[in-house]
Scaffold this active site. Structure first.
Site, short mmCIF file in Angstrom:
data_model
loop_
_atom_site.label_atom_id
_atom_site.label_comp_id
_atom_site.label_asym_id
_atom_site.label_seq_id
_atom_site.Cartn_x
_atom_site.Cartn_y
_atom_site.Cartn_z
N PRO A 100 0.90 -1.12 -0.03
CA PRO A 100 0.04 0.10 0.12
C PRO A 100 0.69 1.37 -0.19
O PRO A 100 1.78 1.12 0.55
CB PRO A 100 -0.67 -0.10 1.06
CG PRO A 100 -0.87 -1.56 1.64
CD PRO A 100 0.40 -2.06 1.00
N CYS A 101 0.51 2.24 -0.79
CA CYS A 101 1.39 3.36 -1.01
C CYS A 101 0.81 4.72 -0.38
O CYS A 101 1.48 5.74 -0.96
CB CYS A 101 1.55 3.45 -2.60
SG CYS A 101 -0.12 3.80 -3.35
N GLN A 102 -0.21 4.91 0.50
CA GLN A 102 -0.59 6.02 0.65
C GLN A 102 0.35 6.57 1.48
O GLN A 102 0.49 8.11 1.54
CB GLN A 102 -1.90 5.94 1.76
CG GLN A 102 -3.06 5.07 1.10
CD GLN A 102 -3.18 3.67 1.24
OE1 GLN A 102 -2.24 3.08 1.26
NE2 GLN A 102 -4.36 3.18 1.22
#
Length: 552
Positions: free
Chosen positions: A153-155
Site C-alpha cells: 500500500p502506497c498512501q
C-alpha cells in the site's frame, strides 16, 4: 508449463490481469496466477470472479459469466453468482482457492494515549506468517522458480499523503508493509519479482533516510533483514533502460528516477507515473529487453464513443443555519434533497445555460435549452451498446469482447446542482482555452461559480475542479475518485458530470469484460488503486523473455 505467479497486495488484479493476458499459440495462458492476496472484501470479490473467468480459454468463457456482467443490478448479479457456483463447482472452487481475502500482518500500532489501534503483536504476526507461507507453498507445489508480483500500500509514500500528514513517521505501519513483501521473497525465493509503488517513494524519507534507498538495499539482500532465511541476493533492474554500469555484478543507475515508468509513454491513456522494480535472483541473467515507447493515446480515443449519460442530481445548497454550528464554530450548511429525474435535470441545465449566456464569452458549442435527448439517462450497471471505440484503434481488441454486447459499471454519480454548473463551465472553458480553469477563473466569470468550501481562500485547492482534456492522456486516476468526482470531470460539457467507473476503467486499460464488484464507491476505489493491465501486459513480455533465457 505455465509460469506460476503469486500476487501480493493484489487490489482488483491489475498486475495479474496484464500477466495472465499473455497467451501462447494454443490460446493458453503463459502466466498462471496461483494465489492472489488482498484484504479488501470488495476487491477480493472482483479478483475471485475474474479468476473464474480465467479458468477458461478466452473464447470458451461460459455464457453464465456474461449474464452476470450484463445484469443491471448487484442484487441480480449476486443471484447469478450463486447459480454459477452450482453450475461450475470445480472452476469456482479453483477461483476461490486462488483469490484469498486476508490481511498481511504489520506491527502493532498505538494511539498517543497508548491504546492499540491496529496491527498484530509478535505472536500474532508469527501465526499469520505461518498461515500465509503454508498457503503459498501449497499453491506453488514446491515450484521455486515462480514469479512474485504486487506492491505494498502506497498512501504513506504518496506526495498528497505526505502533504496531508506533514511528513512520514516511523509509526505509520504502511511505511513498513514492504517488509512483508520482502519476507516472502526471503522465505520463498522467487526467480524474479515485479514490485510497484508510487512516484513519491523516490522523494520520501524516514529519520533522514530515503525510503527508496532503504527498500532497494533490502530487496537486493533480503537476508540482511531476515537472517533466519538463507536467501540469495537479487539484482534490481529498471524496466525502461540499461544501467549506467555493472559493479560486482550489481546494476548501477544514475538515480532512482531511472526506475520511474511514465505510463503515457507506453500506450496508456493516462499520465500515471509509478516506480516499478524488476528483481532478478542472482543465479539468473537479465534478458536484455526493455519497454518500448509508443505514441500517446488521447483520452477521447478510449471514452469518446462510450454512450453519453447525464449527471444525476442529489440536492441543492440553500444556505446556512446560524443557530447550529459545526465543531469549528462555522454555521452548518443547509441542503434541499431533490428527487432525480430527466425533467429536473433539464430544468437545472437550462437555467445554467441561460446564466452562462449572461456571464461572458464562453462558446456554448451547441448547448440548447429544452429537454435532454439522452436515452440512457444516468446510465446503469449495464448498458447494451455496440460501437464504443474506433474499430481501427490499436487497443480495440484489448478492450472489446464481442460476446458482451455492452458496457458494465457505467452509471453516473449524483451531484449538487451548484457543482453541475461548475462542471459545465469547466468543460466550456477547456473548449476555449485548452486548459482547465483554476478557482480564480471561476471567480472572474461569476461569484456563483466559487464553491462553498472552507479552504477556498487558502490557495491549496486552486485546481479543485479539474476537467479532463479530450486530446491528451488523462490525469492520474487515484483512489480519491471514490470520494468525489471534482478532479475527474468529463470533457463534454453537455454531459455535465464526473467520470463513470467504466470510463475510469478504460483509462486504466481494464478490458470491458472485467467486472468490478461492490458499491459504486468501492468500484471507484478499486479502479483508482490498480496497475494499468495493458502496462502490466507489456512488462509480462519482458519477464517471459527472462524465463525463456534462464529457466528451463
Amino acid at each position: 508449463m505455465a509460469i506460476p505467479v503469486i500476487d501480493l497486495f493484489a487490489g482488483p488484479g491489475g498486475l495479474g490481469e496484464g500477466f495472465s493476458s499473455l497467451l501462447d499459440d494454443n490460446n493458453e495462458r503463459i502466466f498462471d496466477i496461483k494465489l492472489s492476496i488482498e484484504k479488501d472484501v470488495n476487491a477480493h470479490e472482483t479478483l475471485r470472479l475474474r479468476s473464474f473467468f480465467r479458468k477458461f480459454k478466452p473464447d470458451e468463457v461460459p455464457e453464465a459469466y456474461y449474464n452476470i456482467v450484463r445484469a443491471k443490478s448487484w442484487r441480480k448479479r449476486k443471484e447469478l453468482i450463486e447459480k454459477l457456483k452450482d453450475d461450475f463447482p470445480v472452476e469456482w472452487d479453483e477461483a476461490d482457492q486462488e483469490a484469498w481475502c486476508v490481511e498481511l500482518p504489520y506491527p502493532e500500532e498505538y494511539s498517543s494515549e497508548g491504546e492499540r489501534k491496529g496491527g498484530y503483536n509478535k505472536k500474532e504476526i508469527e501465526e499469520r506468517n505461518n498461515l500465509i507461507d503454508d498457503r503459498i507453498s501449497q499453491a506453488l507445489s514446491n515450484e521455486k522458480n515462480f514469479l512474485l508480483i504486487g506492491g505494498p500500500p502506497c498512501q504513506a509514500y504518496s506526495l498528497v499523503g505526505r502533504s496531508r500528514n506533514k511528513g512520514i513517521f516511523n509509526e505509520d505501519h504502511r511505511v513498513h508493509l514492504y517488509k512483508e513483501y520482502l519476507r516472502i521473497i526471503a522465505k520463498h525465493q522467487p526467480a524474479a519479482f515485479i514490485m510497484e509503488n508510487v512516484k513519491g517513494l523516490l522523494s520520501s524519507s524516514v529519520d533522514g533516510v530515503k525510503i527508496f534507498d532503504l527498500i532497494h538495499k533490502d530487496l537486493n539482500n533480503p537476508t540482511s533483514v531476515f537472517p533466519e532465511y538463507s536467501c540469495p541476493k537479487y539484482r534490481i533492474f529498471s524496466l525502461t533502460k540499461n544501467p549506467k554500469s555493472i559493479k560486482n555484478g550489481e546494476p548501477e543507475y544514475r538515480s532512482g528516477k531511472d526506475y520511474l515508468i511514465k505510463s503515457e509513454d507506453y500506450g496508456i491513456p493516462q499520465k500515471r507515473h509509478r516506480v516499478i522494480l524488476f528483481g532478478i535472483r542472482e543465479d539468473f541473467q537479465h534478458p536484455g529487453q526493455f519497454l518500448e515507447k509508443k505514441g500517446k493515446v488521447p483520452l477521447k480515443d478510449v471514452i469518446g464513443d462510450i454512450p453519453p449519460v447525464r449527471s444525476g442530481i442529489s440536492r441543492r445548497f440553500t444556505g446556512y443555519d446560524n443557530e447550529n454550528k459545526y465543531a469549528n464554530g462555522n454555521p452548518k450548511r443547509v441542503y434541499q434533497k431533490l428527487n432525480d429525474s430527466d425533467d429536473l435535470w433539464s430544468s437545472v441545465i437550462n437555467k445554467q445555460i441561460n446564466n452562462l449566456k449572461k456571464w461572458g464569452d464562453l462558446p456554448l458549442n451547441g448547448l440548447k435549452s429544452g429537454p435532454t435527448e439522452y436515452t440512457n439517462g444516468i446510465g446503469s450497471e449495464f448498458i447494451k451498446c455496440n460501437k464504443t471505440i474506433d474499430p481501427k484503434h490499436p487497443l480495440k481488441s484489448w478492450f472489446i469482447d464481442d460476446k458482451l454486447q455492452g458496457l458494465a459499471n457505467h452509471e453516473s454519480r449524483s451531484h449538487l446542482t451548484q457543482d453541475l454548473m461548475r462542471y459545465m463551465f469547466a468543460g466550456l472553458y477547456v473548449d476555449k482555452f485548452g486548459t482547465f480553469p483554476r478557482l480564480k477563473d471561476y471567480a472572474k466569470h461569476n461569484s456563483d461559480l466559487i464553491p462553498d468550501h472552507a479552504n477556498v481562500d487558502s490557495g491549496k485547492f486552486t485546481d479543485r475542479f479539474r476537467v479532463q482534456i479530450a486530446n491528451e492522456p488523462a490525469t492520474t486516476v487515484t483512489s480519491h475518485i471514490s470520494k468525489d468526482g471534482h478532479y475527474f470531470i468529463h470533457y463534454d460539457p453537455s454531459q455535465c458530470r464526473s467520470l463513470t467507473v467504466r470510463e475510469a476503467a478504460r483509462i486504466q486499460t481494464f478490458p470491458d469484460n472485467y467486472l468490478f464488484c461492490g458499491s459504486r464507491t468501492a468500484q471507484f476505489h478499486q479502479v483508482g488503486n490498480a496497475v494499468p493491465p495493458y502496462l502490466a501486459y507489456q512488462i509480462a513480455k519482458i519477464v517471459l523473455d527472462f524465463y525463456k533465457k534462464n529457466v528451463s
